[in-house]
Design a protein around this motif. Structure first.
Motif, short mmCIF file in Angstrom:
data_model
loop_
_atom_site.label_atom_id
_atom_site.label_comp_id
_atom_site.label_asym_id
_atom_site.label_seq_id
_atom_site.Cartn_x
_atom_site.Cartn_y
_atom_site.Cartn_z
N PRO A 7 0.79 -1.32 -0.03
CA PRO A 7 0.18 -0.05 0.07
C PRO A 7 1.06 1.41 -0.04
O PRO A 7 1.77 1.48 0.74
CB PRO A 7 -0.78 -0.13 1.43
N GLN A 8 0.40 2.26 -0.82
CA GLN A 8 1.01 3.47 -0.86
C GLN A 8 0.27 4.56 -0.35
O GLN A 8 -1.10 4.04 -0.33
CB GLN A 8 1.59 3.86 -2.39
N HIS A 9 0.69 5.84 -0.15
CA HIS A 9 -0.04 6.65 0.37
C HIS A 9 -0.26 8.15 -0.80
O HIS A 9 0.69 8.39 -1.41
CB HIS A 9 0.29 7.61 1.49
N TYR A 10 -1.46 8.35 -1.07
CA TYR A 10 -1.62 9.28 -2.17
C TYR A 10 -2.74 10.46 -1.55
O TYR A 10 -3.77 10.14 -1.00
CB TYR A 10 -2.27 8.91 -3.44
N ALA A 11 -2.25 11.81 -1.51
CA ALA A 11 -2.79 12.68 -0.90
C ALA A 11 -3.38 13.62 -1.87
O ALA A 11 -2.32 14.24 -2.77
CB ALA A 11 -2.11 13.50 0.35
N PHE A 12 -4.59 14.41 -1.85
CA PHE A 12 -5.23 15.10 -2.76
C PHE A 12 -5.29 16.56 -2.23
O PHE A 12 -6.53 16.39 -1.34
CB PHE A 12 -6.23 14.41 -3.53
N LEU A 13 -5.11 17.62 -2.80
CA LEU A 13 -5.60 18.80 -2.19
C LEU A 13 -6.83 19.27 -2.85
O LEU A 13 -6.75 19.33 -4.35
CB LEU A 13 -4.41 19.99 -2.39
N TRP A 35 -11.64 7.46 7.86
CA TRP A 35 -10.88 7.75 9.22
C TRP A 35 -10.58 9.27 9.16
O TRP A 35 -10.27 9.95 8.28
CB TRP A 35 -9.63 7.20 9.53
N ALA A 36 -10.64 9.90 10.31
CA ALA A 36 -10.04 11.19 10.64
C ALA A 36 -8.53 11.27 10.68
O ALA A 36 -7.88 12.28 10.64
CB ALA A 36 -10.60 11.99 11.72
N VAL A 43 -9.77 13.70 5.43
CA VAL A 43 -10.14 12.55 5.45
C VAL A 43 -9.34 11.43 4.93
O VAL A 43 -8.80 11.80 3.80
CB VAL A 43 -11.78 12.29 4.89
N TYR A 44 -9.17 10.23 5.59
CA TYR A 44 -8.33 9.12 4.87
C TYR A 44 -9.35 8.07 4.66
O TYR A 44 -10.33 7.75 5.51
CB TYR A 44 -7.30 8.82 6.16
N PHE A 45 -8.97 7.25 3.52
CA PHE A 45 -9.78 6.06 3.15
C PHE A 45 -8.92 5.34 2.28
O PHE A 45 -7.90 5.71 1.81
CB PHE A 45 -11.15 6.38 2.50
N PRO A 93 -9.72 0.38 -3.84
CA PRO A 93 -10.04 -0.82 -4.01
C PRO A 93 -8.86 -1.89 -3.93
O PRO A 93 -8.70 -3.06 -3.65
CB PRO A 93 -10.76 -1.04 -5.36
N ALA A 94 -7.49 -1.29 -4.35
CA ALA A 94 -6.46 -2.09 -4.23
C ALA A 94 -5.69 -2.00 -2.88
O ALA A 94 -4.71 -2.73 -2.44
CB ALA A 94 -5.29 -1.41 -5.21
N GLY A 95 -6.31 -1.28 -1.87
CA GLY A 95 -5.91 -1.11 -0.66
C GLY A 95 -4.73 -0.04 -0.42
O GLY A 95 -4.34 0.10 0.82
N HIS A 96 -4.64 0.91 -1.29
CA HIS A 96 -3.80 2.34 -1.05
C HIS A 96 -4.59 3.13 -0.02
O HIS A 96 -5.67 3.18 -0.26
CB HIS A 96 -3.52 2.92 -2.27
N PHE A 97 -3.74 3.99 0.59
CA PHE A 97 -4.26 4.69 1.58
C PHE A 97 -4.34 6.13 1.02
O PHE A 97 -3.53 6.73 0.33
CB PHE A 97 -3.25 4.93 2.78
N LEU A 98 -5.53 6.69 0.70
CA LEU A 98 -5.84 7.91 0.08
C LEU A 98 -6.20 8.79 1.04
O LEU A 98 -6.85 8.61 2.15
CB LEU A 98 -7.08 7.62 -1.14
#
Length: 128
Positions: A63-69, A90-91, A110-112, A115-120
């Motif tokens: 799993p990777q983390h991808y953040a979007f502004l 989650w908060a 917010v974090y979620f 479908p592949a399990g990556h942390f967005l």
């Protein structure tokens, strides 16, 4: 020319499903897809390319983390879709505050998982 972010490849088990999920959340635009990629386009010319990892060679996707502004209006719409679709969220990145959002850095977040399990992550204010 200064460096700018151009594209990333996101591992998936079903690239179409992962792309459709993020397209729905972010209201992202389709981009021309080719070869092993299903592509989405974000503002600024950033391309997100989803590619299937074969399960026989890669039994687990790291799993990777991808953040979007996003702006406040898109956050409201995206969060409503997550809730309506029953997406666990989650908060906090430690997943200790389920079903909540945060108000960090003068905005909301917010974090979620996709479908592949990556942390967005969606945030309305940048961290810096």
């Amino acid at each position: 020319m200064p460096a700018t972010f151009n594209h990333t490849i996101v591992a998936a088990r079903d690239r179409s499903e992962s792309a459709a999920f993020l397209r729905r959340v972010l209201e992202a635009s389709d981009a021309p897809s080719w070869g092993p990629f299903t592509n989405l386009s974000l503002d600024g010319g950033v391309l997100i390319q989803f590619a299937d990892l074969p399960a026989d060679r890669f039994p687990e996707i790291a799993p990777q983390h991808y953040a979007f502004l996003v702006d406040d209006a898109l956050f409201d719409r995206a969060y409503a879709r997550l809730v309506d679709d029953g997406v666990e969220h989650w908060a906090d990145p430690q997943m200790q505050q389920p079903g909540e959002i945060n108000h960090g850095h003068g905005g909301r977040g917010v974090y979620f998982r996709d479908p592949a399990g990556h942390f967005l992550e969606l945030i309305t204010r940048p961290y810096v």
